[in-house]
Scaffold this active site. Sequence first.
Site, mmCIF file in Angstrom:
data_model
loop_
_atom_site.group_PDB
_atom_site.id
_atom_site.type_symbol
_atom_site.label_atom_id
_atom_site.label_comp_id
_atom_site.label_asym_id
_atom_site.label_seq_id
_atom_site.Cartn_x
_atom_site.Cartn_y
_atom_site.Cartn_z
ATOM 1 C CG HIS A 19 -32.376 -56.305 6.472
ATOM 2 N ND1 HIS A 19 -33.700 -56.309 6.836
ATOM 3 C CD2 HIS A 19 -31.821 -55.240 7.111
ATOM 4 C CE1 HIS A 19 -33.942 -55.311 7.670
ATOM 5 N NE2 HIS A 19 -32.814 -54.627 7.833
ATOM 6 C CG HIS A 22 -34.476 -53.018 4.100
ATOM 7 N ND1 HIS A 22 -33.164 -53.408 4.149
ATOM 8 C CD2 HIS A 22 -34.635 -52.115 5.095
ATOM 9 C CE1 HIS A 22 -32.550 -52.775 5.136
ATOM 10 N NE2 HIS A 22 -33.431 -51.985 5.722
ATOM 11 C CB CYS A 127 -31.784 -42.409 20.266
ATOM 12 S SG CYS A 127 -31.305 -43.965 19.476
ATOM 13 C CB CYS A 130 -34.521 -42.962 17.201
ATOM 14 S SG CYS A 130 -34.842 -44.452 18.119
ATOM 15 C CB CYS A 145 -32.774 -46.010 22.569
ATOM 16 S SG CYS A 145 -33.821 -46.390 21.154
ATOM 17 C CG HIS A 148 -31.520 -47.940 17.980
ATOM 18 N ND1 HIS A 148 -32.615 -47.113 17.895
ATOM 19 C CD2 HIS A 148 -31.246 -48.361 16.734
ATOM 20 C CE1 HIS A 148 -32.973 -47.014 16.624
ATOM 21 N NE2 HIS A 148 -32.170 -47.759 15.902
ATOM 22 C CE LYS A 299 -34.405 -55.243 17.832
ATOM 23 N NZ LYS A 299 -34.278 -54.242 18.827
ATOM 24 C CE LYS A 302 -24.823 -53.084 9.069
ATOM 25 N NZ LYS A 302 -24.380 -51.725 8.979
HETATM 26 N N1 MSP Z 1 -35.608 -44.280 6.591
HETATM 27 C C1 MSP Z 1 -36.622 -44.734 7.465
HETATM 28 C C2 MSP Z 1 -37.985 -44.582 6.813
HETATM 29 C C3 MSP Z 1 -38.318 -43.211 6.318
HETATM 30 S S1 MSP Z 1 -39.836 -43.164 5.510
HETATM 31 C C4 MSP Z 1 -40.150 -41.563 5.254
HETATM 32 C C5 MSP Z 1 -36.382 -46.194 7.845
HETATM 33 N N2 MSP Z 1 -35.586 -46.905 7.048
HETATM 34 S S2 MSP Z 1 -35.135 -48.415 7.304
HETATM 35 O O1 MSP Z 1 -34.278 -48.736 6.194
HETATM 36 O O2 MSP Z 1 -34.559 -48.541 8.607
HETATM 37 O O3 MSP Z 1 -36.395 -49.312 7.321
HETATM 38 C C6 MSP Z 1 -37.197 -49.461 6.206
HETATM 39 C C7 MSP Z 1 -38.354 -50.396 6.466
HETATM 40 O O4 MSP Z 1 -37.884 -51.704 6.762
HETATM 41 C C8 MSP Z 1 -39.241 -49.988 7.633
HETATM 42 O O5 MSP Z 1 -40.616 -50.110 7.265
HETATM 43 C C9 MSP Z 1 -38.948 -51.023 8.683
HETATM 44 O O6 MSP Z 1 -40.056 -51.257 9.491
HETATM 45 C C10 MSP Z 1 -38.651 -52.220 7.814
HETATM 46 N N3 MSP Z 1 -37.937 -53.230 8.583
HETATM 47 C C11 MSP Z 1 -36.652 -53.200 9.042
HETATM 48 N N4 MSP Z 1 -36.416 -54.342 9.749
HETATM 49 C C12 MSP Z 1 -37.533 -55.104 9.774
HETATM 50 C C13 MSP Z 1 -37.825 -56.410 10.198
HETATM 51 N N5 MSP Z 1 -36.959 -57.166 10.866
HETATM 52 N N6 MSP Z 1 -39.055 -56.909 9.869
HETATM 53 C C14 MSP Z 1 -39.954 -56.229 9.107
HETATM 54 N N7 MSP Z 1 -39.685 -55.010 8.672
HETATM 55 C C15 MSP Z 1 -38.620 -54.310 9.202
HETATM 56 O O7 MSP Z 1 -36.941 -46.638 8.835
#
Ligand code: MSP
Length: 525
Positions: A19, A22, A127, A130, A145, A148, A299, A302
């Site tokens: 999304h 990512h 959690c 987390c 949390c 979450h 925010k 999903k």
């Molecule tokens: N698996 C862990 C990271 C482990 S690194 C050793 C994780 N994964 S994640 O898929 O949840 O998130 C991946 C990245 O996407 C993170 O940097 C997170 O900050 C970023 N984002 C997820 N939602 C976001 C927004 N709404 N806005 C900007 N980035 C955010 O965390």
Amino acid sequence: MTKPFYITTPIFYVNAEPHIGHTYTSVITDTIARYHRLAGEDTFYLTGTDEHGDKISQAAEAKGQSTQAFADHIAGIFRSTWDELDFSYDRFIRTTEPAHIETVQHILQKVYDAGDIELREYSGQYCVGCERFLTDRDLDEEGRCKDHEKPPEERKETNYFFLMSRYTDWLAEHIEKNPGFIRPAGYAKEVLSMLRSDNGLEDLCISRPKERLQWGIPLPFDTDYVCYVWFDALINYLTGINYPDDPQFEERWSNVEHIIGKDILKPHGVFWPTILKAAGLPIYQHLNVHGFWNVDNRKVSKSLGNMISPLVMRERYGFECFRYFLLREMSFGRDASFSEEALVTRVNADLSKNLGNLESRCIKMLGRFREGIVPEPGAATELEKDLEALVKRIPITVDEQMRNMEPHRALASVFELVDATNKYIDQRAPWKLAKETDNAESMELLDKTLYSVCEMLRVISLLLAPFLPETASRILERLGLAGALEKAVLPQDAQAWGGLPVGNPTQTGDPLFPRLEMPAAEDAN
Ligand code: MSP
């Protein structure tokens, strides 16, 4: 190729499809990696998926699939999406790979042998979102949390602990002595306050009993347990460059830059440097922390269905428009708000009107007035000297901004060149000069103008290439410079006024950025 440069994205949990969040992390990493490649550095860009832990096995169960099949499926979606978006990663790592399992066990054993892992009984608030036990500061007023918005579970277990608290003073001192180690500075402050809080740093529970969770890497010194997912996941940054066997490991590791979102500051700002220290490894160069995208001021979640798929955005607007918006709209480190209306407004103003018009005016005039052939510039007047001065200065500014992890500012700097060139065209009014065919002076001025505008476009394209690689290639091709990016070295080739060869054949093409329509209310997001 000179010095090595190593950059990483966080590895993505395989419980959700790609999304906006990512995509942003990856767009930034891709842009910085492309910049360093163009600067002639031996660049390695690592990305991948984080596949162990409760969260993933629960998501697989909910879908009625085996955890492995579920992880394979989502990891495949991440990989194919990143390929479709042309992210220039060098390795896509999965934490379920045998090579990674071996590296994690190697590090665990090292830290255990160093006496920094201990067996203890523990009870606390866990959690699942987390994947960790929470401390009081992680909870809101209702005891949920904060991230979450769910109450944690009370858990009691005998587990292995990493004696992280031993490293509190060392880490705080390192952060204080090295401004920019965690950047922007506000995040360094946040980590310092975690370290300096009244209770100090707690030790980190790094195991899960196998009877409760099988989906993990067995501890090498006690196979009744699997490794806590964060301890496992962080180590991907070492596996990614073949620690410890690769002869290039040390040099690469000494130049590592991590890119992360602010929600994972604690694992990267506290767990990771202390794990590295305990394992006897140098810590990273910089931790670069970005903010969060909200969508339509809410925010991303999903349940709200506002995750924003990068492939849908590509389909609707073209990926480079979406990419441009992400890079330009968010000041690295701060939060920003996404809406399709804001994207359309910005893209129409910056890309269609400013950049797109500049390119089409320039190449069309050259076609109309000089049969598409780049003319002799002749001697520079004050106006060209001003452009030259800008071309000497801006690539250096962009270089500094990219190295300081300020891609939004670097992009604004590139657009200073676009604005200056549009202004120059208006001042010179080549369409008027073109009518004065009997006046040799006007003809000379016309040649000078056309050359300078094309030269500015060449410089703009080189600097734009890390941000908008496809657009940059298209403009260079139209200037008769196909393949220029493979040979270019930044910042110097962008600074070298006169790089465009006289006599180069140019060609017109479709508009680079046709004006975008505002989304109809029911389509928006
Ligand atoms: N698996 C862990 C990271 C482990 S690194 C050793 C994780 N994964 S994640 O898929 O949840 O998130 C991946 C990245 O996407 C993170 O940097 C997170 O900050 C970023 N984002 C997820 N939602 C976001 C927004 N709404 N806005 C900007 N980035 C955010 O965390």
